[in-house]
Design a protein around this motif. Structure first.
Motif, PDB file in Angstrom:
ATOM      1  N   VAL A  47       0.832  -1.201   0.000  1.00 43.85           N
ATOM      2  CA  VAL A  47       0.000   0.000   0.000  1.00 43.85           C
ATOM      3  C   VAL A  47       0.871   1.257   0.000  1.00 43.85           C
ATOM      4  O   VAL A  47       0.566   2.238  -0.688  1.00 43.85           O
ATOM      5  CB  VAL A  47      -0.956  -0.010   1.207  1.00 43.85           C
ATOM      6  CG1 VAL A  47      -1.654   1.339   1.358  1.00 43.85           C
ATOM      7  CG2 VAL A  47      -1.995  -1.107   1.040  1.00 43.85           C
ATOM      8  N   LEU A  48       1.943   1.245   0.761  1.00 40.36           N
ATOM      9  CA  LEU A  48       2.844   2.402   0.777  1.00 40.36           C
ATOM     10  C   LEU A  48       3.456   2.632  -0.598  1.00 40.36           C
ATOM     11  O   LEU A  48       3.529   3.773  -1.085  1.00 40.36           O
ATOM     12  CB  LEU A  48       3.942   2.180   1.814  1.00 40.36           C
ATOM     13  CG  LEU A  48       4.967   3.314   1.967  1.00 40.36           C
ATOM     14  CD1 LEU A  48       4.299   4.600   2.419  1.00 40.36           C
ATOM     15  CD2 LEU A  48       6.065   2.906   2.951  1.00 40.36           C
ATOM     16  N   PHE A  49       3.878   1.563  -1.251  1.00 41.37           N
ATOM     17  CA  PHE A  49       4.450   1.679  -2.591  1.00 41.37           C
ATOM     18  C   PHE A  49       3.410   2.184  -3.581  1.00 41.37           C
ATOM     19  O   PHE A  49       3.685   3.089  -4.392  1.00 41.37           O
ATOM     20  CB  PHE A  49       5.002   0.325  -3.027  1.00 41.37           C
ATOM     21  CG  PHE A  49       5.513   0.300  -4.438  1.00 41.37           C
ATOM     22  CD1 PHE A  49       6.613   1.059  -4.814  1.00 41.37           C
ATOM     23  CD2 PHE A  49       4.901  -0.482  -5.401  1.00 41.37           C
ATOM     24  CE1 PHE A  49       7.090   1.037  -6.113  1.00 41.37           C
ATOM     25  CE2 PHE A  49       5.363  -0.517  -6.701  1.00 41.37           C
ATOM     26  CZ  PHE A  49       6.464   0.249  -7.062  1.00 41.37           C
ATOM     27  N   ALA A  50       2.205   1.609  -3.531  1.00 41.67           N
ATOM     28  CA  ALA A  50       1.137   2.050  -4.444  1.00 41.67           C
ATOM     29  C   ALA A  50       0.746   3.492  -4.174  1.00 41.67           C
ATOM     30  O   ALA A  50       0.469   4.251  -5.111  1.00 41.67           O
ATOM     31  CB  ALA A  50      -0.079   1.124  -4.290  1.00 41.67           C
ATOM     32  N   MET A  51       0.716   3.888  -2.896  1.00 45.31           N
ATOM     33  CA  MET A  51       0.324   5.246  -2.545  1.00 45.31           C
ATOM     34  C   MET A  51       1.352   6.255  -3.051  1.00 45.31           C
ATOM     35  O   MET A  51       0.988   7.281  -3.647  1.00 45.31           O
ATOM     36  CB  MET A  51       0.158   5.375  -1.034  1.00 45.31           C
ATOM     37  CG  MET A  51      -0.283   6.757  -0.566  1.00 45.31           C
ATOM     38  SD  MET A  51      -0.642   6.803   1.205  1.00 45.31           S
ATOM     39  CE  MET A  51       0.996   6.448   1.880  1.00 45.31           C
ATOM     40  N   ILE A 102      -8.362   5.958   1.087  1.00 49.12           N
ATOM     41  CA  ILE A 102      -8.092   4.917   0.094  1.00 49.12           C
ATOM     42  C   ILE A 102      -7.009   3.972   0.592  1.00 49.12           C
ATOM     43  O   ILE A 102      -7.079   2.754   0.384  1.00 49.12           O
ATOM     44  CB  ILE A 102      -7.692   5.559  -1.244  1.00 49.12           C
ATOM     45  CG1 ILE A 102      -8.843   6.379  -1.812  1.00 49.12           C
ATOM     46  CG2 ILE A 102      -7.272   4.491  -2.249  1.00 49.12           C
ATOM     47  CD1 ILE A 102      -8.482   7.138  -3.067  1.00 49.12           C
ATOM     48  N   ALA A 103      -5.991   4.512   1.269  1.00 48.39           N
ATOM     49  CA  ALA A 103      -4.909   3.674   1.783  1.00 48.39           C
ATOM     50  C   ALA A 103      -5.427   2.684   2.814  1.00 48.39           C
ATOM     51  O   ALA A 103      -5.011   1.512   2.834  1.00 48.39           O
ATOM     52  CB  ALA A 103      -3.811   4.545   2.386  1.00 48.39           C
ATOM     53  N   THR A 104      -6.331   3.127   3.679  1.00 47.89           N
ATOM     54  CA  THR A 104      -6.881   2.220   4.699  1.00 47.89           C
ATOM     55  C   THR A 104      -7.678   1.099   4.058  1.00 47.89           C
ATOM     56  O   THR A 104      -7.537  -0.080   4.429  1.00 47.89           O
ATOM     57  CB  THR A 104      -7.774   3.003   5.673  1.00 47.89           C
ATOM     58  OG1 THR A 104      -7.033   4.105   6.212  1.00 47.89           O
ATOM     59  CG2 THR A 104      -8.237   2.116   6.802  1.00 47.89           C
ATOM     60  N   ILE A 105      -8.537   1.435   3.106  1.00 50.81           N
ATOM     61  CA  ILE A 105      -9.322   0.405   2.423  1.00 50.81           C
ATOM     62  C   ILE A 105      -8.421  -0.483   1.570  1.00 50.81           C
ATOM     63  O   ILE A 105      -8.613  -1.710   1.500  1.00 50.81           O
ATOM     64  CB  ILE A 105     -10.421   1.060   1.573  1.00 50.81           C
ATOM     65  CG1 ILE A 105     -11.383   1.853   2.463  1.00 50.81           C
ATOM     66  CG2 ILE A 105     -11.186   0.027   0.759  1.00 50.81           C
ATOM     67  CD1 ILE A 105     -12.452   2.611   1.723  1.00 50.81           C
ATOM     68  N   SER A 106      -7.414   0.102   0.927  1.00 53.95           N
ATOM     69  CA  SER A 106      -6.504  -0.682   0.091  1.00 53.95           C
ATOM     70  C   SER A 106      -5.668  -1.649   0.920  1.00 53.95           C
ATOM     71  O   SER A 106      -5.223  -2.679   0.398  1.00 53.95           O
ATOM     72  CB  SER A 106      -5.569   0.251  -0.693  1.00 53.95           C
ATOM     73  OG  SER A 106      -6.299   1.051  -1.599  1.00 53.95           O
ATOM     74  N   LEU A 147     -12.972  -0.141   9.385  1.00 52.28           N
ATOM     75  CA  LEU A 147     -12.300   1.068   9.853  1.00 52.28           C
ATOM     76  C   LEU A 147     -12.104   2.058   8.711  1.00 52.28           C
ATOM     77  O   LEU A 147     -12.258   3.270   8.894  1.00 52.28           O
ATOM     78  CB  LEU A 147     -10.950   0.690  10.473  1.00 52.28           C
ATOM     79  CG  LEU A 147     -10.260   1.755  11.336  1.00 52.28           C
ATOM     80  CD1 LEU A 147     -11.136   2.160  12.512  1.00 52.28           C
ATOM     81  CD2 LEU A 147      -8.911   1.236  11.823  1.00 52.28           C
ATOM     82  N   GLY A 148     -11.791   1.555   7.535  1.00 48.07           N
ATOM     83  CA  GLY A 148     -11.658   2.438   6.379  1.00 48.07           C
ATOM     84  C   GLY A 148     -12.973   3.067   5.970  1.00 48.07           C
ATOM     85  O   GLY A 148     -13.023   4.244   5.606  1.00 48.07           O
TER      86      GLY A 148
END
Length: 320
Positions: A119-123, A242-246, A307-308
């Motif tokens: 997720v960090l990389f995609a973000m 989006i990061a939380t859901i992803s 939570l997302g």
């Protein structure tokens, strides 16, 4: 000396609150403590993440140390003494005599690490491309958005499998098991950047026409400086949602790839690998080998997803 402030007329003012105090008195925290779903979801996620981080201290056994394994303990039911050794395991053991509870804790570390890193990389990739597309425009925007549109026509799991297969093919055979986790992170990240890019591009198209951006241009700020220091902080709210859901989707994608045998290596099994192993013994009566890893994955993914969803509602003023 007191903490009170004095204005220009000599009147005492209330002391300034700390950042922690401001957070506890904010509308965000008020909405959080008024939402049972958010509280329970956060508690489950925090508990599972903490258990995974402290796995070497919590796990009663090291399930991936061959010297600590006893094949005579294989297929021991939960909380039942083994017929040969007399050992008891909370969640039972698998076919190799590994404690299922310990394998879940260690496997969850791999799943969470892959999920967070992907997720960090995609973000980072999606936000960067979205900023460039929205601010620069022209043929660069067209190129980035057409690539995103083409990628959206394929299921993300198929894109991840394709990227994983191609990257693994270029990896030397002797390093494939060592690099499998990192290849998996890149594959999932490259399959999930599109959502970040599309949202950030749309927000950037709105923000770049506002007065503060025009003022930054007038004082000589460069394009990269305007994008990173002025526009980026104003488009982060939807990115965090989006990061939380992803994160939940990335964890499920990793489990799916590992279940299909193209994810984490056997030497570093994740929850998906444990589910794949347990699936082979489901119909022979050893149900616990599949049930407990699957229930852990379900609880983790569902809690992160809920939570997302709450975070999306909390950060959207139109839904208040």
């Amino acid at each position: 000396m007191t903490d009170e402030l004095v204005d220009i007329k000599g009147r005492a003012q209330a002391p300034r609150r700390s950042r922690l105090g401001e957070f506890f008195s904010s509308d965000f925290f008020y909405m959080f403590r008024r939402s049972p779903v958010a509280i329970i979801s956060f508690a489950v996620v925090a508990l599972l993440v903490l258990a995974a981080l402290l796995a070497p201290l919590i796990a009663p056994y090291d399930p991936f140390n061959p010297a600590s394994l006893n094949l005579m303990n294989g297929f021991t039911p939960p909380s039942t003494p083994n017929a040969f050794t007399g050992d008891t395991f909370l969640l039972g053991t698998d076919d190799q005599g590994r404690d299922v509870f310990s394998t879940i804790l260690y496997g969850m570390r791999i799943s969470l690490f892959v999920g967070f890193a992907a997720v960090l990389f995609a973000m980072v990739l999606g936000v960067l491309l979205g900023l460039i597309a929205g601010y620069v425009g022209g043929w660069i925007e067209t190129l980035i958005m057409r690539i995103a549109d083409i990628q959206l026509t394929f299921p993300s799991i198929l894109v991840a499998m394709l990227i994983f297969g191609v990257a693994k093919g270029f990896t030397p055979v002797e390093y494939r098991d060592q690099m499998a986790i990192w290849v998996l992170i890149v594959a999932i990240g490259l399959s999930d950047w599109v959502q970040f890019a599309r949202v950030v591009r749309g927000a950037t198209l709105v923000e770049k026409n506002k007065e503060y951006v025009q003022a930054a241009k007038m004082i000589g700020r460069t394009g990269p400086a305007i994008m990173l220091k002025h526009i980026l902080p104003n488009v982060l709210s939807p990115v965090l949602v989006i990061a939380t859901i992803s994160l939940a989707l990335a964890i499920i994608a990793e489990a799916t790839l590992s279940f299909l045998g193209v994810g984490a290596p056997p030497t570093q099994p994740s929850l998906g690998t444990l589910i794949r192993i347990g699936q082979g013994f489901l119909f022979s009566g050893e149900w616990w080998i599949l049930l407990f890893p699957a229930a852990t994955l379900l609880a983790l993914a569902l809690s992160v997803n809920l939570l997302g969803d709450w975070l999306r509602d909390a950060l959207n003023p139109r839904l208040r």
